[in-house]
Design a protein around this motif. Structure first.
Motif, mmCIF file in Angstrom:
data_model
loop_
_atom_site.group_PDB
_atom_site.id
_atom_site.type_symbol
_atom_site.label_atom_id
_atom_site.label_comp_id
_atom_site.label_asym_id
_atom_site.label_seq_id
_atom_site.Cartn_x
_atom_site.Cartn_y
_atom_site.Cartn_z
ATOM 1 N N ILE A 198 0.840 -1.205 0.000
ATOM 2 C CA ILE A 198 0.000 0.000 0.000
ATOM 3 C C ILE A 198 0.874 1.253 0.000
ATOM 4 C CG2 ILE A 198 -1.625 1.361 1.404
ATOM 5 C CD1 ILE A 198 -2.829 -1.405 2.282
ATOM 6 N N TRP A 201 2.314 1.628 -3.555
ATOM 7 C CA TRP A 201 1.461 2.165 -4.612
ATOM 8 C C TRP A 201 1.000 3.585 -4.326
ATOM 9 C CZ3 TRP A 201 -1.127 -3.018 -3.722
ATOM 10 C CH2 TRP A 201 -2.222 -2.975 -2.864
ATOM 11 N N LEU A 204 4.074 5.526 -5.682
ATOM 12 C CA LEU A 204 4.157 5.528 -7.150
ATOM 13 C C LEU A 204 3.085 6.438 -7.751
ATOM 14 C CD1 LEU A 204 5.235 4.574 -9.856
ATOM 15 C CD2 LEU A 204 3.791 2.548 -9.673
ATOM 16 N N PHE B 19 -6.501 0.628 -3.369
ATOM 17 C CA PHE B 19 -6.869 0.184 -2.024
ATOM 18 C C PHE B 19 -6.158 0.995 -0.938
ATOM 19 C CE2 PHE B 19 -6.270 -2.692 1.683
ATOM 20 C CZ PHE B 19 -7.596 -2.820 2.036
ATOM 21 N N ASP B 20 -6.968 1.582 -0.060
ATOM 22 C CA ASP B 20 -6.501 2.339 1.112
ATOM 23 C C ASP B 20 -5.854 3.688 0.800
ATOM 24 O OD1 ASP B 20 -7.465 0.918 3.214
ATOM 25 O OD2 ASP B 20 -5.529 0.330 4.043
ATOM 26 N N VAL B 21 -5.711 4.047 -0.493
ATOM 27 C CA VAL B 21 -5.022 5.305 -0.805
ATOM 28 C C VAL B 21 -5.799 6.242 -1.726
ATOM 29 C CG1 VAL B 21 -2.743 4.222 -0.506
ATOM 30 C CG2 VAL B 21 -3.699 4.437 -2.811
ATOM 31 N N LEU B 150 -5.521 11.278 -3.252
ATOM 32 C CA LEU B 150 -4.604 10.174 -3.051
ATOM 33 C C LEU B 150 -3.924 10.353 -1.699
ATOM 34 C CD1 LEU B 150 -2.879 7.846 -4.514
ATOM 35 C CD2 LEU B 150 -1.261 9.693 -4.994
ATOM 36 N N VAL B 151 -3.852 9.264 -0.927
ATOM 37 C CA VAL B 151 -3.073 9.298 0.304
ATOM 38 C C VAL B 151 -1.677 8.764 -0.029
ATOM 39 C CG1 VAL B 151 -3.015 8.654 2.737
ATOM 40 C CG2 VAL B 151 -5.202 8.707 1.526
ATOM 41 N N GLN B 200 -1.077 -4.228 -9.434
ATOM 42 C CA GLN B 200 -1.902 -3.224 -8.757
ATOM 43 C C GLN B 200 -1.271 -1.838 -8.885
ATOM 44 O OE1 GLN B 200 -4.692 -4.492 -7.271
ATOM 45 N NE2 GLN B 200 -5.393 -2.997 -5.763
ATOM 46 N N TRP B 201 0.035 -1.724 -8.611
ATOM 47 C CA TRP B 201 0.604 -0.379 -8.650
ATOM 48 C C TRP B 201 0.779 0.111 -10.088
ATOM 49 C CZ3 TRP B 201 4.360 -2.937 -4.972
ATOM 50 C CH2 TRP B 201 5.535 -3.404 -5.568
ATOM 51 N N LEU B 204 -2.800 1.487 -10.718
ATOM 52 C CA LEU B 204 -3.067 2.736 -10.001
ATOM 53 C C LEU B 204 -2.310 3.900 -10.636
ATOM 54 C CD1 LEU B 204 -4.245 4.420 -7.718
ATOM 55 C CD2 LEU B 204 -2.364 3.664 -6.255
ATOM 56 N N ILE B 227 -6.261 -7.992 -5.732
ATOM 57 C CA ILE B 227 -5.859 -8.311 -4.364
ATOM 58 C C ILE B 227 -7.047 -8.392 -3.412
ATOM 59 C CG2 ILE B 227 -4.548 -7.422 -2.379
ATOM 60 C CD1 ILE B 227 -2.434 -6.479 -4.412
#
Lengths: 306, 306
Positions: A198, A201, A204, B19-21, B150-151, B200-201, B204, B227
């Protein structure tokens, strides 16, 4: 056109936050290659200077890349390839990618450009597979296209070209120890914690945003790698010391170039880059390890005709 | 100013690839809150309509968020908070985030705006921690700031605001089954394969690029989640069928909103969104599950004064 001479640039892949998906193109160093048509319906590596590399077409990354391109095009034209190898193999700045990318670029040109540069990436990747056992695109894409490139997906292959903030400079230091990409990949764990993934990403995505907004400070904060760097940096002599110097001299960020052992410091402007260059050089000159060092702008065009 | 009435919007977090960001702000649904100063040096939840939620300040997400903000400001002004709860708790569209974000926005306003909206995020996160045991920011950031956010990092907290392509529409379907974020987080594996993390990255990063270039097709191709979605989608009735309908009707992409059970279809333009809405509604009406459904533009401003 029967013959073409090209410059095939070095590249920096991964860039800390973008393992296996991000790379950028350098201007300071690259292979010089001469490719000419022959009447033999065969692809031959006719000359390699600068390094000791396989002359057999099917064992040479440029040869393999060209063969796969010709096979795709159903083309039986023969080519002679001469490589003046200026990028040292195993340096971590896309040595195999440069030759592979350069060769398919030149052959495509000599055939009247049946394919776009982006379409050539998949064939240059065959050279990468030969070199490392992994058909990664994060060096060949920037070598062919210039600037920053993102591999969104491998299956199907999709490359996204990103903007290049014009003040970026890269200081690249290559300690003259060889790490094979194959070996350097082997030490990476195949599972990562979701928490670290997390973070990766998030960084990035922020780095990509910063390229668009030319937010240099954000680029710097985003150049983090909690997953691969902690493992690979162990193989690089004085990694931590260089990181410290890089930060003290005002670089935006510091990390491993590709699979190493080269490292890069990303800087804003010529002045900071010159300071980092000088300090790296001074520090490494006091050690027992030979090294190359250079400062580069971001090469916006990729492979070019000389 | 002694009293303020605000609209605290719903949000879609994660958006498959982030996810989460990553999260974005909706316009179609939100809580309405009235916050007024009192002379009691106490924060009170004086009224909650629409839903049955805790009235004790330290058990209510809005209460907790305001308490942490006042503590930070070293401020002993008291406030009465009335919440007309329009977003259903456990819906996956940032119900707790809306109340938390709305409350700190309003209190900050009534105190003469000592803090910027971005600085309020960390206090709204206290509400998230109360609600789910995890102080995530991917709902509260878009609720406070509007658009896509975005976090980049949680420690220290850094929010990067991203652009909003103007033709984007979100169709959000909420099956009226409750999944607590806490439970929905528990089923996620804490380790992921590096290969999936890389995909995933890559996705994103490409999605972020596409927001800047307004490349709607690329946004669609990037809305992938290998994921979390494969695990969480099992909890959502008819997930696969909705995904298929979404694709058939021309949506750019489809995924789980936050921790579910709400799902979203991201669409380009009103026409496609209307078709997806109609088809979702028709399909789900034939099932035994009650549901809410709405179409929303991306809310570019976040919490607003009514």
């Amino acid at each position: 056109m029967k013959e073409i001479k090209i410059f095939a640039p070095a590249t920096v892949a991964n860039l800390s936050c973008g393992f296996d998906v991000l790379g950028c193109c350098l201007d300071s160093v690259g292979d010089e290659m001469t490719i000419r048509k022959n009447d033999l319906k065969k692809v031959r590596i006719t000359k390699i200077s600068g390094q000791d590399l396989p002359m057999e077409t099917d064992k040479n990354v440029a040869g393999v890349a060209v063969l796969s391109l010709l096979d795709h095009l159903n083309e039986n034209q023969g080519f002679d390839i001469e490589i003046d190898k200026r990028i040292k193999p195993g340096s971590g700045i896309g040595s195999s990618a440069a030759s592979s990318a350069g060769a398919v670029f030149a052959v495509n040109k000599l055939l009247g450009e049946p394919l776009k540069h982006k379409e050539l990436v998949q064939f240059a990747m065959k050279g990468e597979f030969l070199a490392s056992g992994n058909a990664h695109a994060d060096n060949v894409a920037p070598a062919l296209l210039g600037g920053f490139n993102l591999v969104r997906s491998y299956e199907p292959l999709e490359i996204v070209s990103l903007p290049t903030p014009h003040e970026l400079r890269m200081v690249v230091l290559h300690p003259l120890i060889e790490i094979k990409t194959r070996d350097s990949r082997a030490i990476i764990k195949q599972n990562v914690s979701l928490k670290k993934a997390i973070n990766q990403w998030g960084n990035l995505a922020a780095f990509v945003s910063a390229l668009y907004t030319e937010d240099y400070a954000l680029m710097g904060r985003s150049l983090k790698d909690e997953i691969v760097e902690p493992v690979r940096s162990i193989l690089i002599p004085f990694f931590e010391e260089l990181e410290k110097i890089s930060s003290e001299q005002g670089a935006l960020g510091f990390g491993i170039s590709g699979s190493g052992p080269s490292v890069f410091a990303m800087c804003k402007g010529d002045e900071v880059a010159a300071e980092v260059y000088k300090s790296f050089k001074k520090f490494y000159s006091s050690k027992e390890i030979e090294f190359d060092i250079h400062v580069s702008e971001i090469n916006k065009t990729g492979v070019k005709i000389l």
